[in-house]
Structure formats: C-alpha cells, structure tokens
Write a protein that holds these residues in place. Sequence first.
Motif, PDB file in Angstrom:
ATOM      1  N   SER A   1       1.272   3.013  -5.439  1.00  0.00           N
ATOM      2  CA  SER A   1       0.157   3.483  -6.255  1.00  0.00           C
ATOM      3  C   SER A   1       0.613   3.960  -7.623  1.00  0.00           C
ATOM      4  O   SER A   1      -0.082   3.782  -8.620  1.00  0.00           O
ATOM      5  CB  SER A   1      -0.579   4.616  -5.523  1.00  0.00           C
TER       6      SER A   1
ATOM      7  N   HIS B   1      -7.530  -1.336  -7.258  1.00  0.00           N
ATOM      8  CA  HIS B   1      -7.664   0.124  -7.261  1.00  0.00           C
ATOM      9  C   HIS B   1      -8.552   0.543  -6.090  1.00  0.00           C
ATOM     10  O   HIS B   1      -9.762   0.316  -6.097  1.00  0.00           O
ATOM     11  CB  HIS B   1      -8.256   0.606  -8.587  1.00  0.00           C
TER      12      HIS B   1
ATOM     13  N   PHE C   1      -1.725  12.179  -5.179  1.00  0.00           N
ATOM     14  CA  PHE C   1      -2.252  11.009  -4.488  1.00  0.00           C
ATOM     15  C   PHE C   1      -3.668  11.246  -3.960  1.00  0.00           C
ATOM     16  O   PHE C   1      -4.527  10.371  -4.067  1.00  0.00           O
ATOM     17  CB  PHE C   1      -1.330  10.622  -3.329  1.00  0.00           C
TER      18      PHE C   1
ATOM     19  N   SER D   1       1.794   5.548  -1.367  1.00  0.00           N
ATOM     20  CA  SER D   1       1.925   6.415  -2.534  1.00  0.00           C
ATOM     21  C   SER D   1       2.805   5.797  -3.615  1.00  0.00           C
ATOM     22  O   SER D   1       2.473   5.838  -4.798  1.00  0.00           O
ATOM     23  CB  SER D   1       2.487   7.776  -2.118  1.00  0.00           C
TER      24      SER D   1
ATOM     25  N   PRO E   1       3.011   0.380  -9.407  1.00  0.00           N
ATOM     26  CA  PRO E   1       2.555  -0.947  -8.960  1.00  0.00           C
ATOM     27  C   PRO E   1       3.346  -2.086  -9.587  1.00  0.00           C
ATOM     28  O   PRO E   1       3.534  -3.129  -8.944  1.00  0.00           O
ATOM     29  CB  PRO E   1       1.088  -0.978  -9.385  1.00  0.00           C
TER      30      PRO E   1
ATOM     31  N   ARG F   1     -11.491   6.256  -4.032  1.00  0.00           N
ATOM     32  CA  ARG F   1     -11.343   7.450  -3.212  1.00  0.00           C
ATOM     33  C   ARG F   1     -12.509   7.529  -2.228  1.00  0.00           C
ATOM     34  O   ARG F   1     -13.673   7.355  -2.597  1.00  0.00           O
ATOM     35  CB  ARG F   1     -11.311   8.682  -4.108  1.00  0.00           C
TER      36      ARG F   1
ATOM     37  N   VAL G   1       0.856  -1.181   0.000  1.00  0.00           N
ATOM     38  CA  VAL G   1       0.000   0.000   0.000  1.00  0.00           C
ATOM     39  C   VAL G   1       0.894   1.233   0.000  1.00  0.00           C
ATOM     40  O   VAL G   1       2.105   1.146   0.178  1.00  0.00           O
ATOM     41  CB  VAL G   1      -0.932   0.021   1.228  1.00  0.00           C
TER      42      VAL G   1
ATOM     43  N   ALA H   1      -3.528   0.295  -5.187  1.00  0.00           N
ATOM     44  CA  ALA H   1      -3.183   1.616  -5.709  1.00  0.00           C
ATOM     45  C   ALA H   1      -4.274   2.594  -5.305  1.00  0.00           C
ATOM     46  O   ALA H   1      -5.459   2.328  -5.485  1.00  0.00           O
ATOM     47  CB  ALA H   1      -3.049   1.567  -7.232  1.00  0.00           C
ATOM     48  N   GLY H   2      -3.866   3.730  -4.761  1.00  0.00           N
ATOM     49  CA  GLY H   2      -4.842   4.711  -4.297  1.00  0.00           C
ATOM     50  C   GLY H   2      -5.086   4.570  -2.806  1.00  0.00           C
ATOM     51  O   GLY H   2      -4.231   4.078  -2.055  1.00  0.00           O
ATOM     52  N   GLU H   3      -6.250   4.993  -2.367  1.00  0.00           N
ATOM     53  CA  GLU H   3      -6.562   5.006  -0.943  1.00  0.00           C
ATOM     54  C   GLU H   3      -6.918   3.591  -0.479  1.00  0.00           C
ATOM     55  O   GLU H   3      -7.992   3.076  -0.761  1.00  0.00           O
ATOM     56  CB  GLU H   3      -7.690   5.998  -0.661  1.00  0.00           C
TER      57      GLU H   3
END
Length: 344
Positions: free
Chosen positions: A116, A152, A208, A113, A119, A155, A111, A131-133
């Motif tokens: 993300s 993914h 990010f 930044s 990858p 958000r 996990v 990737a992402g939040e």
Amino acid sequence: MRVTLADIQTRPTAINKDLSGGYGTSSDFGNGWAAWLVKRFKRNTVKLPVLMLGYLAAILRARGHEVRVTHGPPVPGTDLYLIYTSLVEHSAEVAFAQRVREAGGAKIGFVGSLASVMPDRFLPLGDFVIAGEAEGALLDLGESIELRGLIHGKRVEQLDSLPFPDWRPFQYREFSYAHYLPERPFFPMTTSRGCPYSCVYYCPYPIFQGRQFRMRSVESVVEEIAYLVREYGARSVLFRDPIFTLEKRRVAEIAETLLRRNLKIRWACETHLARLDRALVDAMHAAGCRGINVGVESVSPEVLKSVRRKTDDVQHQEEIIRYCEDRGIKIGAFYIFGNLEDTE
C-alpha cells in the motif's frame, strides 16, 4: 477461479505479519542457548494469521472461488495468487512472485501494508497491487477478478458489512497466543479499525487504518465469537484492535452480552491505559479477559513529548496495572528504546 493466498514465511525467527500495523514483526533474541530457547518458545506459542487474508478468503469463497493458502511453495493449478506483503519477509515475497511469473499461467496480485505504501516496488512483478483495505476492493467486484495496475481499495466504513473471516483454508489449529491464552483452538478477530491518538507520529496502525475510529456493533462482535465457538470449537480469542477500549461503554456492553449469552471464552486485547478503569476491568475479567497489551513506550515525560505521545498519569498507570494483575489479568507493557531524546 482457483485463488491461492500467499503468506510466505522463510525466516527461522518468530514471524507474525499481522503485527505492527501489518508490516510484521520478526522476533530474535541474539545468540546462545538461552536466546535459542526463547526464540523457539516464541515461535511455538505466538502464531497469528493475517486477518486480512481471513477476510479475503470469506469474500472469495462467497463468490464461488476455490481458496487455498500457502506459506512456501506455489500451489499447482492456481489461477490467481494474492501475495501478502510485509517488511519482515519482503525479499521472500518478491522471490516467490518472480518464481510464479517465470512459471507462467497464473496472475499475481499484491495486498497488504507494504504494497500500500510502496506500490511501485511491486507493480513490475505482477498484474495488480491493491493499496489500502483489500477487502473494500474485492467487495466491489462480482465473480470475476479482472484487476490491472494500481487499485485503491476503499476504506470499509461499515465494518458490519464484512463477512466473518473464513479460517477453513488455513491450518487454524496451529494458531496460538499461549502466553495469555493457552486454551485452544484460538483465533484473532477485530471489533474496530482506526486510532485517533497522536502516536501516528511513529505507530503504523493509524497510517494504514486511518485515524477515524470505526466500530462494529456489539451484536456483530458477539455473533462472530458465537460463530467461532460453533464452527471451530474456539476457546480463546485475541482482539486485534489498536485501541480496544477506546469506547468504554461499548466494551462493557460486549462483556455484558457475552455473560448473558453464556459464551465461555477467554480473551485478550490491546489498549491505552488511559482507557481503563476499575469498573471496566471488573466487567472485562468477568467476561473472560485474561490479558491486556498496553503501550508505555518510555518512563520519561521528555521522551514521550518528543515523539508526540499522549501519555497517561503515571500513578494511574501503576494503579490500573496492579489492579489488573490482582484480578488475574496479565499485562504486557510495550517500550521503545532508541527514541531521539533517549540517553543511556
């Protein structure tokens, strides 16, 4: 399931992975005894946990998982490692994953930044990359964490839907931001995500978190502070929002609510100088604000224009900084050296 959150730190410099948009910073100051003293001071006084891992701990524990944290060696009996990836400890994080993989028996997820945006660098080393939040990805899961390949993380649009970070698995009494907030126990927290400013040209936070400004409610923010005071005895808080005072009225409401509820907490934040005025500074100071970080970047209008920096009137910058300092609020100003238009 027994889950270990891995925040690997091996370098002798002052490492803070939550900074610079989650890519991390490594503070070094050269050679000699003076540089050694400054580096030691920074290592001992600025110790920030990764906020994402605090949120993941809360989500996982709420689903019945056992959560541990490691900064170095693997933890015996772990079923799943979630490795936070950064620029500053990338090599050590990769080496840790390889060590766990060779030992066998535990799944590996990445996990953060760096994972993300890169990858493919991590997929061969583990079972999955979020990737992402990552909070968004785990919120969608039930008790089972069956993930494979590239995931993914969506958000999180409604930030109030997130649980408060769970700091119990962490050595939270070591958290520190002492140059502004000597009062401990100290904790970081966030009240918003995203930044709409044009600094996305060089700033990692909008990359990010996105450029859409997402806010928590005033009630949620103040209730988390009350929770930190009640559960951990918190005495100070650093708001990790990229632009804490973007919505000035909301910050004034937070300050007013802290005073009304008699929550005696010292705090600091980061913001844009254009989003500060005297009335807001007065309200923030009354509610416990004792430090503000601001980006100045350069004193040259030409340099600022070259990096698409939306700047503020120089006179206002100087006046509001003096006003903050006169009120007892320390200012940390950030500068960038080596922009394309810079000269000696």
